[in-house]
Design an enzyme around this catalytic site. Structure first.
Site, mmCIF file in Angstrom:
data_model
loop_
_atom_site.group_PDB
_atom_site.id
_atom_site.type_symbol
_atom_site.label_atom_id
_atom_site.label_comp_id
_atom_site.label_asym_id
_atom_site.label_seq_id
_atom_site.Cartn_x
_atom_site.Cartn_y
_atom_site.Cartn_z
ATOM 1 C CD GLU A 172 0.326 -2.240 5.459
ATOM 2 O OE1 GLU A 172 -0.125 -2.040 4.326
ATOM 3 O OE2 GLU A 172 -0.370 -2.614 6.406
ATOM 4 N N GLY A 306 -0.826 -3.902 -5.269
ATOM 5 C CA GLY A 306 -1.892 -3.243 -6.016
ATOM 6 C C GLY A 306 -2.032 -1.781 -5.641
ATOM 7 C CB ALA A 307 -3.542 0.324 -3.993
ATOM 8 C CG MET A 308 0.830 1.830 1.084
ATOM 9 S SD MET A 308 0.374 0.513 2.261
ATOM 10 C CE MET A 308 0.175 1.488 3.751
ATOM 11 C CD GLU A 309 -3.400 0.419 3.934
ATOM 12 O OE1 GLU A 309 -3.175 -0.053 2.801
ATOM 13 O OE2 GLU A 309 -3.273 -0.239 4.974
ATOM 14 C CG ASN A 310 0.887 5.601 1.756
ATOM 15 O OD1 ASN A 310 1.457 4.794 2.440
ATOM 16 N ND2 ASN A 310 0.993 5.633 0.425
ATOM 17 C CG HIS A 342 -8.766 -2.963 -0.330
ATOM 18 N ND1 HIS A 342 -9.053 -4.249 0.040
ATOM 19 C CD2 HIS A 342 -7.602 -2.651 0.292
ATOM 20 C CE1 HIS A 342 -8.109 -4.697 0.848
ATOM 21 N NE2 HIS A 342 -7.210 -3.736 1.015
ATOM 22 C CD GLU A 343 -5.532 0.269 -1.032
ATOM 23 O OE1 GLU A 343 -5.050 0.596 0.074
ATOM 24 O OE2 GLU A 343 -5.472 -0.898 -1.476
ATOM 25 C CD GLU A 365 -4.648 -5.202 4.076
ATOM 26 O OE1 GLU A 365 -5.575 -5.042 3.261
ATOM 27 O OE2 GLU A 365 -3.726 -4.364 4.203
HETATM 28 ZN ZN LIG Z 1 -5.456 -3.471 2.064
#
Ligand SMILES: [Zn+2]
Length: 932
Positions: A172, A306-310, A342-343, A365
C-alpha cells in the site's frame, strides 16, 4: 473513462482531438510511442483473476515469477496497459477463451515500458473483442527490494548472533506493481490464486490458508494457497520466513495466529489474546463475519510504518505487535492493542469495502482509527482508552489550524501525492469527525448506518456520498430486493429527527467537514439569557489584527453540531450552527456555560466577555462541577487560543492553577504537557531567567504530585501513565530525589548485568538518567545490541539520544545510517529524538541537510519516515535566522524537483513559533515573577 489511442491504426476517441501534439506522446524505453499517457489505467480492460507463482531466493536475494491474469474486455482495444515497476519482463503472451479451451498456445506480445508512469503496455496483433475474456501470461524477475516496499528483504539476528533473511511484501498504496505486473488501482478488485516456491527450512504465508504442498525436483517445495475473495491489489501479501507461531480460534471458528522470529515467540501471547477478543468484537459489532478462514498477524523485523492490514495476513512492526511482560510499559500495551484494533477494523473498512480512489483514503484510515475507540471500549474497558481519544483530535488540530492543511477528501494523482494522503488529517481528523457524527446521530443510529454501508458495498468500492447515504437511514428499494440490510425511520432519536428529516442535509453537513480544510472556532458571548454564537475559521499563528486574516476567512462555513451545558442543568443541549452568527435563548439564568460537551465536537470554543473568567473561577472553586473531558477540553482550547492571539497567555496559565487539585489524570497530563512545552521552548532558546523560573515553578507547584509517585508498576492505566510522565519530567528538570532514585536503580541494573527487572513504566526514566555518564551510555548501547525486546530497545535508544555529548549523538546517527546495530526503520525516530535534545537540535538538522540524498536512498520522497525526519528536525525552530536557513534549504530541494506538502507546513509552523515567542515571552516572564 474512454480509452485514448495516439497511434493512427487505432480507433480515435473524442479525447484524441485535444492531443494531437506528437511531443505530448509518451515514448517507451525502446523508442516507440507508448499508447497511453494517463497516470490512471484505462478502464476498457478489467482483471478478474490472477494466478501467481513466485519463487524467491533468499540467498541470491532475487525472485523469478510468472502470472496469468484473466481479463474481461469491455471495449475493443489493441493494447493492455498494466502497472509494473522495477520488474524485468521476460515474455508476455495472450490466449483467448477459445485458445484456453482448445489448449492452443498463447500468442507472444510486444511489451513496451514507460517507467515515468510505472506502466507497461502489451500490444496485441489482433484487436481484442468487447465482452470476451482473455488470459494474459507474463514471466518476470527482479531483485528483492532493498527498502520497505514491494517484495523486500528483511533481516534479524538470532540469540546466537546469526543474521537471517526473510522476504516479505508491503504494497500500500502503489507498490504491488513492484512485485508483479498488475492493475494496481483499488477499484480493480480481483481474485488471486497464489503459489510460492521455497526451501524446506522456510515456511510461506499468504492471504489465504495453504491447500497443499508439492515437492519439486531438487528438494524445493511449492505451497498452493486457496483462492482469495475479491480484493484490491494493495492487499495482496506473502512472506517466506522461518518464523514460529501461536494460534487460537475465534468464536466464529476463524483460526488466528501470531508469527514472530523464533527467539521472540514468547512475546506473542498478548497479541493472540487481544486479536481473538477484537475479532469477536468486530464480527458482532458489524454483524458481518470475517470472510476468510484464517487471520495471521506477523511481526516483521524491518517495517516502515506501524502495520499493514493485508487481508488475512496483517504485517506489523515488531513493537506494534509484540508484548514483553518484563520490558513493555503500560503505554506500550495500549499501543499494541490499538494497532491490532486498527488493523482488524480494516478487514472490514478498507478490505471488504474499499475507497474508489486514494483521495478518499480517510474512508479506510479515519474509520480504522475511529474503530480503535469503539472496540477498545468494548474489549478492554480497563485500558480507559476513551479518556485518551481526545488526544487523537488535539494532535491533528495543530496541523489543521494551519493554512497549509488540506481537506480530508483531497486530490491525489501522483505516487508522492498518494503517499502524502496518509497523514493526520486522513487518520485523526477522519476519526474525530466520525466521533462527532456518532455523538450527533446517537450510537445506535450510527452503528446501524455503518452496518448498512458495509453490507451494501461488500467486495466493492465506495466514496464519501455512499457513506452519508447509508448513514441517513434511508432504505433503497434495491436493498430490500437484494435482501440487504435496512431499518425504519422510527428508530431515530427526537434530537436528530429535526435536523435530519432529509438525507441530503447530512451530506451537506458532512461536506463542510470533508471537502473544506481547517477547523472552526465558535465564539460565544452571553448576554443575559441569550447566547450569541459566531463561527469563523480557526487559524493558529494568525491573529485577527493581521492583514491576511480577512482573506483567509473567506468562504469558510461549517454546519457545526454544537452541544453545551450550563450551571443550571446537567442536560446536554444541542443545536446546529449553520450560519456565521446565531442566537440561542437560555430557559433559565445561569452562572456559566460550557460548549462542546465531553470534547466530542471538532471545533474550538472561545468565550468572549466574562466567559473565560467565569470558567476559571468555577475551576478554582469546584472543578468537579464540570465533566473531566470538559476540563481537558478547556485546557486545550485555552492554549490554542493563545496561539491565535485570542486569549492572553496569563489567562491560559491562570486556568491551569487549579491543576494541583485535579483528580482526572488526562486533564492533569494535558496541563503538564503545555507547561513542559513552554519549558522546552525557552530552554532551546537559552532564555535562562525564564527557564530557571519555570523549572522552579514546575517543581514547586507540582511537588505534591511528584512526591506521591512510587517506582513500581501498579495502579490503573492512567496512574501508570502519570507516573511515567511526571517522573520523566522531574528527572529532566534535575529534581534531586528523582535523579537519585533513578541512578540507584540504574546501578543495580548494571551490576546485575542487565538481569534486574526495573518497573516497566519507569524504565525510560532510569535509562535516560543512566545514559548521562559515559560508562552508562556505553553499557546501554551494548544492551541495545543484545536486547530481543523491541519495547526495551525503543526505550534505550531514546535514553541514548538524551546524552549531552555531541560525539555520542553523532555516533548514534552513524549507526542509524549504517543500519546494522540501529535498524534503518528506526532512523527517523532517532533523528526526531536527537533534535528534541537541546544539545542535538543543530546536529540533527545539519545532518539532514548534508545527507539529504543519502536519506532519499533509504526512504521514498513523500513517505512517512522522510516527512517525520524533515518535520522532526525543523518544526521546533523559533527564530528568524532558523526560518531563513530552512527556507533556503527547501528552495534548493524544490529546484532539484522535490515538492512536498510538508515543506509548507514546516515554514508555517516556524513562522508561528516566532510570532508566539515575540508576543508571549514577556507575558510568561511577568506571570512567573508574580506567581513564584
Ligand atoms: Zn490504517
Amino acid at each position: 473513462m474512454p480509452h485514448i489511442c495516439i497511434c493512427s491504426q487505432f480507433t480515435s476517441s473524442p479525447i484524441d482531438q485535444f492531443n494531437k501534439d506528437p511531443k505530448a506522446s509518451p515514448i517507451a524505453t525502446n523508442g516507440e510511442i507508448f499508447p497511453w499517457h494517463e497516470l490512471r489505467l484505462p478502464t476498457v480492460i478489467i482483471p478478474l483473476h490472477y494466478d501467481l507463482l513466485i519463487h524467491p531466493n533468499l540467498t541470491s536475494l532475487d525472485f523469478v515469477a510468472s502470472e496469468k491474469i484473466e481479463v474481461l474486455v469491455r471495449d475493443a482495444t489493441q493494447f493492455i496497459v498494466l502497472h509494473s515497476k522495477d520488474l524485468e519482463i521476460l515474455n508476455a503472451s495472450l490466449q483467448s477463451e477459445e485458445d484456453v479451451r482448445y489448449r492452443k498456445p498463447g500468442e507472444s506480445l510486444t511489451v513496451l515500458s514507460y517507467p515515468a508512469h510505472q506502466q507497461i503496455a502489451l500490444l496485441v496483433p489482433e484487436k481484442l473483442r468487447a465482452d470476451l475474456r482473455y488470459s494474459v501470461a507474463i514471466d518476470f524477475q527482479a531483485k528483492l527490494a532493498d527498502g520497505f516496499e514491494g517484495f523486500y528483504k528483511s533481516t534479524y539476528r538470532t540469540l546466537g548472533g546469526e543474521t537471517r533473511t526473510i522476504a516479505v511484501t508491503d504494497f500500500e498504496p502503489t507498490e504491488a506493481r513492484m512485485a508483479f505486473p498488475c492493475f494496481d488501482e483499488p477499484l480493480f478488485k480481483a481474485n488471486f490464486s497464489i503459489k510460492i516456491r521455497r526451501e524446506s527450512r522456510h515456511i510461506a504465508l499468504s492471504n489465504m490458508p495453504k491447500v497443499k504442498t508439492i515437492e519439486l525436483e531438487g528438494g524445493l517445495l511449492e505451497d498452493h494457497f486457496e483462492t482469495t475473495v475479491k480484493m484490491s491489489t494493495y492487499l495482496v501479501a506473502y512472506i517466506v520466513c522461518d518464523f514460529t507461531s501461536v494460534s487460537g480460534t475465534a468464536s466464529s471458528g476463524v483460526k488466528v495466529s501470531i508469527y514472530a522470529s523464533p527467539d521472540k515467540w514468547s512475546q506473542t501471547h498478548y497479541a493472540l489474546e487481544a486479536s481473538l477478543k477484537l475479532l469477536d468484537c468486530y464480527e458482532n459489532y458489524f454483524d458481518i463475519h470475517y470472510p476468510l478462514p484464517k487471520l495471521d498477524l506477523v511481526a516483521i523485523p524491518d517495517f516502515a510504518s506501524g502495520a499493514m492490514e493485508n487481508w488475512g495476513l496483517v504485517t506489523y512492526r515488531e513493537t506494534s505487535l509484540l508484548f514483553d511482560p518484563k520490558k513493555s510499559s503500560i503505554s506500550d500495551k495500549l499501543w499494541v492493542t490499538k494497532v491490532i484494533a486498527h488493523e482488524l477494523a480494516h478487514q472490514w473498512f478498507g478490505n471488504l469495502v474499499t475507497m474508489e480512489w486514494w483521495n478518499d483514503i480517510w474512508l479506510n484510515e479515519g474509520f480504522a482509527t475511529y474503530m480503535e475507540l469503539i472496540s477498545l471500549n468494548i474489549t478492554y474497558p480497563e485500558l480507559q482508552f476513551d479518556d485518551d481519544f481526545s488526544n487523537t483530535c488535539f494532535e491533528v488540530i495543530k496541523r489543521d489550524s494551519l493554512n497549509s492543511s488540506h481537506p480530508i477528501s483531497n486530490q491525489a494523482k501522483t505516487a508522492i501525492q498518494i503517499k502524502e494522503m496518509f497523514d493526520a488529517v486522513s487518520y485523526n481528523k477522519g476519526a474525530c469527525i466520525l466521533n462527532m457524527l456518532k455523538d450527533f446521530l446517537s450510537e445506535d443510529t450510527f452503528r446501524k448506518g455503518i452496518i448498512h454501508y458495509l453490507k451494501k458495498f461488500s467486495y466493492r468500492n465506495a466514496k464519501n456520498d455512499d457513506l452519508w447515504h447509508s448513514l441517513s437511514n434511508n432504505c433503497l428499494e434495491s436493498d430490500s430486493a437484494s435482501g440487504g440490510f435496512c431499518y425504519s425511520d422510527s428508530k431515530k432519536t427526537s434530537n436528530t429527527l429535526v435536523f435530519l428529516r432529509k438525507n441530503v442535509e447530512l451530506k451537506e453537513m458532512m461536506a463542510t467537514w470533508t471537502l473544506q480544510k481547517g477547523i472552526p472556532l465558535v465564539v460565544v458571548k452571553r448576554e443575559g439569557r441569550s447566547l450569541r454564537l459566531q463561527q469563523e475559521r480557526f487559524l493558529s499563528g494568525v491573529s485577527k489584527e493581521d492583514p491576511e486574516w480577512g482573506t483567509l476567512q473567506e468562504r469558510y462555513l461549517w454546519h457545526i453540531p454544537v452541544t453545551y451545558s450550563t450551571s443550571s442543568s446537567h442536560a446536554i443541549h444541542r443545536h446546529i450552527l449553520k450560519l456565521k452568527t446565531d442566537t440561542l435563548d437560555l430557559s433559565e439564568k445561569t452562572d456559566w456555560v460550557k460548549f462542546n460537551v465531553d470534547s466530542n465536537g471538532y471545533y474550538i470554543v472561545h468565550y468572549e466577555g466574562q466567559g473565560w473568567d467565569e470558567l476559571i473561577t468555577l475551576l478554582n472553586r469546584n472543578h468537579t462541577l464540570l465533566r473531566p473531558k470538559d476540563r481537558l477540553g478547556l485546557i486545550h482550547d485555552a492554549f490554542q487560543l493563545v496561539s491565535a492571539g485570542r486569549l492572553t497567555l496569563d489567562k491560559a496559565l491562570d486556568l491551569t492553577r487549579y491543576l494541583q487539585r485535579e483528580t482526572s489524570i488526562p486533564a492533569l497530563l494535558k496541563g503538564l504537557e503545555y507547561l513542559e512545552l513552554l519549558y522546552r521552548m525557552v530552554e532551546r532558546r537559552n532564555i535562562s531567567d525564564v527557564t530557571e523560573n519555570l523549572k522552579h515553578y514546575l517543581l514547586q507547584y507540582f511537588k505534591p504530585v511528584i512526591d506521591t509517585q512510587s517506582w513500581v508498576d501498579k495502579g490503573s492505566v492512567w496512574d501508570r501513565m502519570l507516573r511515567s510522565t511526571v517522573l520523566k519530567l522531574a528527572c529532566y528538570l534535575n529534581h534531586a530525589p528523582c535523579i537519585q532514585k533513578a541512578t540507584e536503580l540504574f546501578s543495580q541494573w548494571m551490576e546485575s548485568s542487565g538481569k534486574l527487572n526495573i518497573p516497566t513504566d519507569v524504565l525510560k526514566v532510569v535509562y535516560s538518567v543512566g545514559a548521562q555518564t559515559t560508562a552508562g551510555w556505553n553499557y546501554l548501547l551494548e544492551q541495545y545490541e543484545l536486547s530481543l525486546s523491541g519495547a526495551e530497545k525503543n526505550k534505550i535508544l531514546y535514553a541514548l539520544s538524551t546524552s549531552k555529548h555531541q560525539e555520542k549523538l553523532m555516533k548514534l546517527i552513524e549507526l542509524g545510517m549504517e543500519g546494522k546495530v540501529i535498524k534503518t526503520q528506526d532512523l527517523a525516530a532517532l533523528l526526531f529524538a536527537i533534535a528534541r535534545n537541546p544539545e542535538g537540535q543543530q546536529l540533527a538538522w545539519n545532518f539532514v541537510k548534508e545527507n539529504w540524498t543519502h536519506l532519499l536512498k533509504k526512504f521514498d520522497l513523500g513517505s512517512f519516515p522522510i516527512r517525520m525526519i524533515v518535520s522532526g528536525t525543523t518544526s521546533h525552530f523559533s527564530s528568524k535566522d532558523e526560518l531563513q536557513e530552512v527556507e533556503l534549504f527547501f528552495e534548493s530541494l524544490k529546484a532539484q524537483g522535490s515538492h512536498l506538502d510538508i515543506f509548507q507546513i514546516i515554514l508555517e509552523t516556524i513562522s508561528k513559533n516566532i510570532k508566539w515567542l515575540e508576543k508571549n515571552l514577556p507575558t510568561l516572564r511577568k506571570w512567573l515573577l508574580i506567581t513564584t
